[in-house]
Enzyme design. Structure first.
Site, PDB file in Angstrom:
ATOM      1  N   HIS A 109      57.407  66.419  38.498  1.00 14.96           N
ATOM      2  CA  HIS A 109      57.783  65.885  39.814  1.00 14.96           C
ATOM      3  C   HIS A 109      58.542  66.901  40.676  1.00 14.96           C
ATOM      4  O   HIS A 109      59.558  66.580  41.306  1.00 14.96           O
ATOM      5  CB  HIS A 109      58.614  64.618  39.659  1.00 14.96           C
ATOM      6  CG  HIS A 109      57.853  63.458  39.084  1.00 14.96           C
ATOM      7  ND1 HIS A 109      56.500  63.323  39.194  1.00 14.96           N
ATOM      8  CD2 HIS A 109      58.292  62.355  38.402  1.00 14.96           C
ATOM      9  CE1 HIS A 109      56.119  62.196  38.592  1.00 14.96           C
ATOM     10  NE2 HIS A 109      57.178  61.600  38.112  1.00 14.96           N
ATOM     11  N   HIS A 183      56.686  56.868  44.433  1.00 16.05           N
ATOM     12  CA  HIS A 183      57.007  56.519  43.046  1.00 16.05           C
ATOM     13  C   HIS A 183      57.736  55.171  42.973  1.00 16.05           C
ATOM     14  O   HIS A 183      58.768  55.047  42.306  1.00 16.05           O
ATOM     15  CB  HIS A 183      57.867  57.626  42.424  1.00 16.05           C
ATOM     16  CG  HIS A 183      57.815  57.691  40.926  1.00 16.05           C
ATOM     17  ND1 HIS A 183      58.251  56.664  40.127  1.00 16.05           N
ATOM     18  CD2 HIS A 183      57.374  58.667  40.086  1.00 16.05           C
ATOM     19  CE1 HIS A 183      58.105  57.002  38.857  1.00 16.05           C
ATOM     20  NE2 HIS A 183      57.570  58.217  38.800  1.00 16.05           N
ATOM     21  N   GLU A 320      50.885  55.225  40.763  1.00 22.15           N
ATOM     22  CA  GLU A 320      51.121  56.425  41.566  1.00 22.15           C
ATOM     23  C   GLU A 320      49.802  57.132  41.890  1.00 22.15           C
ATOM     24  O   GLU A 320      49.261  57.857  41.057  1.00 22.15           O
ATOM     25  CB  GLU A 320      52.038  57.380  40.804  1.00 22.15           C
ATOM     26  CG  GLU A 320      53.341  56.756  40.322  1.00 22.15           C
ATOM     27  CD  GLU A 320      53.961  57.568  39.213  1.00 22.15           C
ATOM     28  OE1 GLU A 320      54.180  58.774  39.415  1.00 22.15           O
ATOM     29  OE2 GLU A 320      54.200  57.002  38.128  1.00 22.15           O
TER      30      GLU A 320
END
Length: 359
Positions: A109, A183, A320
């Site tokens: 991420h 997210h 996601e």
């Protein structure tokens, strides 16, 4: 006089004194999205149930300090590369790019200080029947060792009475990789119910998924067929029905934490349908991305709390939309490459409705 459907207020201040704003977009029958400039995050999403009762359906916090202290990605805009890059490195046009590892040996991420930790700038708001807010973050060339300055915009817009659209756009000054997503952790029972998502019914437009190793990196070889596995959601299945199956992939993910390879289609198309039998809330997710990471909240534990409750494993589900994990190291996967003469575009729509409720 037309009703105002968008408002702005102060959500708090960062330790360095910078102010964090919150923008509220209001739809019909109590439908409401609240976005904060820290992490360009969806802080709250209020949705009516089958009886008209309105509740928040996303995990998060009521105060800024909790977002700053605990990095849990609640509702955040994730980048520069969502999901994992194996070994925190990749090769781009012959150059070896080494990233900051923050998930064992891997980059996750965007690394330890990704876009979810940045203060974004509000550059546009629009009132009316389809209220919207656009936020901007400029990632410097070399930030977290990614090449190219990246100008990123994310627009949250209510595109229907109970429909939230999230649109990403990005440009770069040098060839780079980009993979952005939202997210949010969803619980369609509503947070006030205090229940989990194992009875939620999930349908996915995916015939294949990516099997992973014990560190959540996709295994070599082609995607795996979902047929006759706990990953077959082509017809609606309760999330908890097979989440404790004696299956090697379920064990690797400690539940579901896998990329599903979405069926092809032009533009935005239906990728997932999530339904709560308890509340009657239904969420359809439409996207133009090739993959959907499904995460059943396996690593949430009782050390995290927010919005008046303690969060536990399987209290929420992440869906996601993105390119596939570790794509920069996998030429057989859909590309995440972005050149200076191109524009990165990504659109996701969360469409809510109701059906019969069991309680």
């Amino acid at each position: 006089m037309a009703e105002t459907r968008i408002t702005r207020d102060v959500f708090g201040s960062l330790p360095d004194g910078r102010e964090v704003e919150r923008v509220t977009l209001r739809g019909a029958d109590g439908f409401e999205a609240r976005i904060i400039t820290f992490g360009a995050a969806l802080q709250a999403l209020l949705v009516p149930d089958a009886h008209g009762a309105v509740d928040d359906v996303v995990l998060g916090h009521d105060d800024l300090l909790s977002y700053v202290k605990l990095r849990k990605f609640f509702g955040a805009t994730v980048g520069r590369y969502a999901n994992r890059i194996a070994g925190a490195r990749f090769t781009l046009d012959g150059d070896d790019v080494r990233l900051e590892a923050n998930d064992g040996a891997h980059a996750l991420h965007g690394g330890p200080d990704g876009f979810d930790r940045k203060l974004w700038q509000i550059v546009a708001t629009e009132d009316g029947e389809q209220p919207s807010v656009t936020l901007l973050y400029v990632s410097p060339d070399g930030e977290a060792n990614y090449p190219g300055r990246l100008d990123v915009r994310v627009t949250y817009q209510l595109t229907g009475p109970m429909e939230l659209s999230v649109t990403f756009a990005a440009r770069t000054t040098r060839t780079t990789i980009v993979n952005l997503t939202n997210h949010s952790f969803f619980n369609l029972d509503g947070l006030a119910a205090g229940t989990g998502i194992l009875d939620h019914r999930l349908t996915l437009a995916a015939d294949h998924y990516l099997a992973i190793d014990e560190t959540a990196i996709p295994l070599p070889g082609p995607p795996h067929d979902v047929a006759a596995t706990p990953f077959d959601f082509r017809d609606a299945q309760a999330i908890g029905a097979r989440i404790r199956a004696d299956d090697a992939q379920i064990k690797c993910g400690r539940g579901y934490d896998h990329n599903f390879c979405l069926r092809g289609g032009d533009g935005v198309h239906l990728a997932a349908r999530l339904e709560s039998p308890r509340s009657g809330r239904v969420m359809e997710l439409l996207t133009d991305q090739p993959g959907l990471q499904v995460y059943s909240g396996n690593y949430i534990d009782a050390t995290v709390s927010g919005k008046g409750r303690v969060f536990r494993q399987s209290d929420a589900l992440c869906l996601e939309p993105q390119v596939w994990p570790d794509t920069p190291n996998r030429p057989d996967f859909p590309s995440a490459r972005l050149a200076p003469d191109e524009v990165y575009k990504h659109e996701t729509i969360y469409r809510f409705s109701t059906t019969g409720a069991s309680a």
